[in-house]
Design an enzyme around this catalytic site. Sequence first.
Site, PDB file in Angstrom:
ATOM      1  N   LEU A 168     -13.734 -43.144 -87.337  1.00 44.42           N
ATOM      2  CA  LEU A 168     -14.328 -43.759 -88.528  1.00 44.42           C
ATOM      3  C   LEU A 168     -13.797 -43.147 -89.819  1.00 44.42           C
ATOM      4  O   LEU A 168     -13.831 -43.773 -90.875  1.00 44.42           O
ATOM      5  CB  LEU A 168     -15.853 -43.639 -88.470  1.00 44.42           C
ATOM      6  CG  LEU A 168     -16.667 -44.523 -89.414  1.00 44.42           C
ATOM      7  CD1 LEU A 168     -16.292 -45.987 -89.275  1.00 44.42           C
ATOM      8  CD2 LEU A 168     -18.156 -44.336 -89.147  1.00 44.42           C
ATOM      9  N   TYR A 219     -13.189 -39.882 -92.809  1.00 41.85           N
ATOM     10  CA  TYR A 219     -14.035 -39.117 -93.742  1.00 41.85           C
ATOM     11  C   TYR A 219     -15.091 -38.328 -92.979  1.00 41.85           C
ATOM     12  O   TYR A 219     -16.289 -38.594 -93.075  1.00 41.85           O
ATOM     13  CB  TYR A 219     -14.680 -40.040 -94.767  1.00 41.85           C
ATOM     14  CG  TYR A 219     -13.728 -40.526 -95.832  1.00 41.85           C
ATOM     15  CD1 TYR A 219     -12.508 -39.907 -96.035  1.00 41.85           C
ATOM     16  CD2 TYR A 219     -14.057 -41.587 -96.648  1.00 41.85           C
ATOM     17  CE1 TYR A 219     -11.639 -40.340 -97.020  1.00 41.85           C
ATOM     18  CE2 TYR A 219     -13.196 -42.028 -97.642  1.00 41.85           C
ATOM     19  CZ  TYR A 219     -11.986 -41.398 -97.813  1.00 41.85           C
ATOM     20  OH  TYR A 219     -11.129 -41.834 -98.800  1.00 41.85           O
ATOM     21  N   ASP A 249     -21.656 -49.747-106.764  1.00 39.17           N
ATOM     22  CA  ASP A 249     -20.580 -49.539-105.790  1.00 39.17           C
ATOM     23  C   ASP A 249     -19.360 -50.327-106.241  1.00 39.17           C
ATOM     24  O   ASP A 249     -19.330 -50.874-107.339  1.00 39.17           O
ATOM     25  CB  ASP A 249     -21.035 -49.972-104.390  1.00 39.17           C
ATOM     26  CG  ASP A 249     -21.115 -51.477-104.281  1.00 39.17           C
ATOM     27  OD1 ASP A 249     -21.346 -52.133-105.314  1.00 39.17           O
ATOM     28  OD2 ASP A 249     -20.942 -52.009-103.170  1.00 39.17           O
ATOM     29  N   GLU A 260     -25.842 -46.791 -94.723  1.00 33.92           N
ATOM     30  CA  GLU A 260     -25.174 -46.518 -95.993  1.00 33.92           C
ATOM     31  C   GLU A 260     -24.140 -45.408 -95.877  1.00 33.92           C
ATOM     32  O   GLU A 260     -23.081 -45.468 -96.492  1.00 33.92           O
ATOM     33  CB  GLU A 260     -26.199 -46.182 -97.085  1.00 33.92           C
ATOM     34  CG  GLU A 260     -27.105 -47.338 -97.482  1.00 33.92           C
ATOM     35  CD  GLU A 260     -26.352 -48.544 -98.023  1.00 33.92           C
ATOM     36  OE1 GLU A 260     -25.180 -48.397 -98.422  1.00 33.92           O
ATOM     37  OE2 GLU A 260     -26.920 -49.654 -98.021  1.00 33.92           O
ATOM     38  N   TYR A 320     -24.884 -43.733-105.588  1.00 32.85           N
ATOM     39  CA  TYR A 320     -24.921 -45.063-104.973  1.00 32.85           C
ATOM     40  C   TYR A 320     -25.904 -45.097-103.805  1.00 32.85           C
ATOM     41  O   TYR A 320     -26.800 -45.954-103.743  1.00 32.85           O
ATOM     42  CB  TYR A 320     -23.530 -45.523-104.485  1.00 32.85           C
ATOM     43  CG  TYR A 320     -23.705 -46.644-103.502  1.00 32.85           C
ATOM     44  CD1 TYR A 320     -24.035 -47.919-103.952  1.00 32.85           C
ATOM     45  CD2 TYR A 320     -23.687 -46.404-102.119  1.00 32.85           C
ATOM     46  CE1 TYR A 320     -24.317 -48.942-103.065  1.00 32.85           C
ATOM     47  CE2 TYR A 320     -23.969 -47.420-101.227  1.00 32.85           C
ATOM     48  CZ  TYR A 320     -24.279 -48.682-101.702  1.00 32.85           C
ATOM     49  OH  TYR A 320     -24.586 -49.676-100.829  1.00 32.85           O
TER      50      TYR A 320
END
Length: 330
Positions: free
Chosen positions: A59, A61, A117, A16, A99
Site C-alpha cells: 500500500l 507510505y 484535500d 481515511e 484533513y
Amino acid sequence: MPWKGEKDPYKIWLSEIILQQTRVEQGMSYYQKFVQQFPVIQQLARVSDKKVFKLWEGLGYYTRCKNLLETARFISKNKKGVFPNTYEEILQLKGVGTYTAAAIASFAYNLPHAVLDGNVFRVLARVFGIGKEIDSTEGKKYFNQIAQELLDKKNPGNYNQALMDFGAIVCKPIAPLCLVCPFQKHCMAYINNAVSKLPNKGKKLKIKTRWFYFLALKYKNKFYIRQRVEKDIWRNLFEFNLIEKAKENSTAQIINTAKRNEIIEKGFYDVELVSPKQHQQLSHQKIYGRLIKIKLLKPLLTKEMILVSKKQLTQYAFPKFINDYLKQLQ
DNA sequence: AACTCGGGGGA
DNA sequence: TCCCCAGAGTT
C-alpha cells in the site's frame, strides 16, 4: 464505497488513513481486510507489528501503518477503546493531520470542520480562480479560510462528502466534465479558460536515481533477511542483503563489493541466479537494480540478519521491488 | 519552507 | 513518461 454513511469513528479513521494519497480503488481491498479482521479498535491494537505490516504490504507510505498501530494502542490503553470526539483531540493522534481530523470530526460527529484535500483544493481553485500555490503555507491558510466559510455548518458531514465527490467525479484533475458542470457559468477557471492551469501546484520535486543490488543469500535452503530500520524508503519492511550503488554495476563488480565487505568469501559461495534488470518509479525516487541469488557454503558472521525458510518469507512484509523478485525465487 | 515518504493507474 | 491520488511528519 463501504465507508460512506459509516458512523463508527474507528472505521472512518481506518478508511481515511488508508486513503491518504491513495486512490479509492487501491485502498478498497485493504480496508475490507482490516475491518473484517479487526471489527473493533482493541483487536487491531493487540496484533503484532509484523502481522499488521504484512497486511499493509504493497500500500506504500509505511509510516501510516506504524502510526495506525500506535494510535490504535493509545486509544485502546489510554482511552478505554473509546475514540476521541473533538476535533482538537482527534488532531493530536499520530498520523492524523488537519484533513483527516476534519473528515473524522464531520463524518462521525457532524462537527463543523471543512475538509481540505486534493479534491477540495481543485474545486475551490477553479471555481474561484485562485492561483495561489496550494502547497505553500499561505495558500493552505487562504484555501482553508474559504473552505471553512463555505461549509454548511448544519450539515458538515454531507457537505464535505459532496464536495469531495464533486471533485472526484466532475471537477477531475484531467479532462474535467465542464460541459455538464452546474458551476460552468460561474467558474472563474472555465470563464478564463484556465481550468488546466488550476490548481497551482508550486514546486516540482527532484527525482533521484538509485541502484539496488539485492543479494539473496541462501544457506542450507534458508534465506538471510533484515529489517530496514534506517530513515529511508521502506522503513520497517524487510529486505535481502543490499548493496546500493549510485550507478549501474556489473554482477562481477557487485560480487567484488560483497567480498570487500566480507559478506561472501572466495571458495565459499556459488552464484545461482542473476535476475533481469528491474526498475520501479516512486514519486520521488527511481529505483533500478537486480537480485543476485547466492548459495553460501558457510553461515554469515553478522547477527544483524535472520535466517528464514522460503515458506517463512511469506510472513514478512517486503517492498514491491523485492516481492517481484520473490516470485522468481525458487 | 522544503523534503521525504509508495505504489498504482490513466492519459 | 508524467501526473496525481480522501496528506502527514521531519528537517
